[in-house]
Design a protein around this motif. Structure first.
Motif: not given
Length: 125
Positions: A19-23, A27-28, A51-53
């Motif tokens: 979840d890169i968009k939300n930093n 558990p990734w 999956v980024s902003a």
């Protein structure tokens, strides 16, 4: 599956879409560390733009890619193109350049692994 079939080569596409968009990190990160213990599992860096902003930069991907290479090693990490889905969040040339930029801090040897040697080995090319 990796434990039951140790000769089956498995690739985790898109490094499992963190979840890169939300930093997002856990558990990734822990899960990637866990699966990296199986030598028949590889990781593919691709699709991170989706999956980024919207205004993403390769710098957004640095902690995720660095973590993947630290747990899998460069010899089990590869780049992927993600065509045509890549077009949902930019053009192919921009994303491919960003993927090369995000691995540029690794040694030349590691970069060669990630750019082509790992894929050559994985796909028996």
């Amino acid at each position: 599956i990796a434990e039951k079939y140790p000769y089956l080569k498995i690739v985790i596409a898109h490094i499992s879409k963190p979840d890169i968009k939300n930093n997002g990190w856990e558990p990734w990160a822990s899960e990637m560390e866990l699966v990296a213990k199986y030598p028949n599992i590889y990781a593919k860096i691709s699709g991170l733009n989706t999956v980024s902003a919207p205004n993403w930069s390769y710098k957004d991907w640095l902690p995720y890619v660095t973590h993947i290479v630290s747990v899998f090693g460069s010899n089990r990490t590869m780049l992927g193109g993600d065509w045509p889905v890549i077009l949902l969040a930019n053009d192919y040339q921009t994303v491919w350049k960003a993927q090369k930029d995000v691995i540029s801090h690794f040694s030349p040897e590691q970069q060669e692994d990630i750019k082509y040697r790992t894929a050559t080995k994985f796909y028996s090319l």
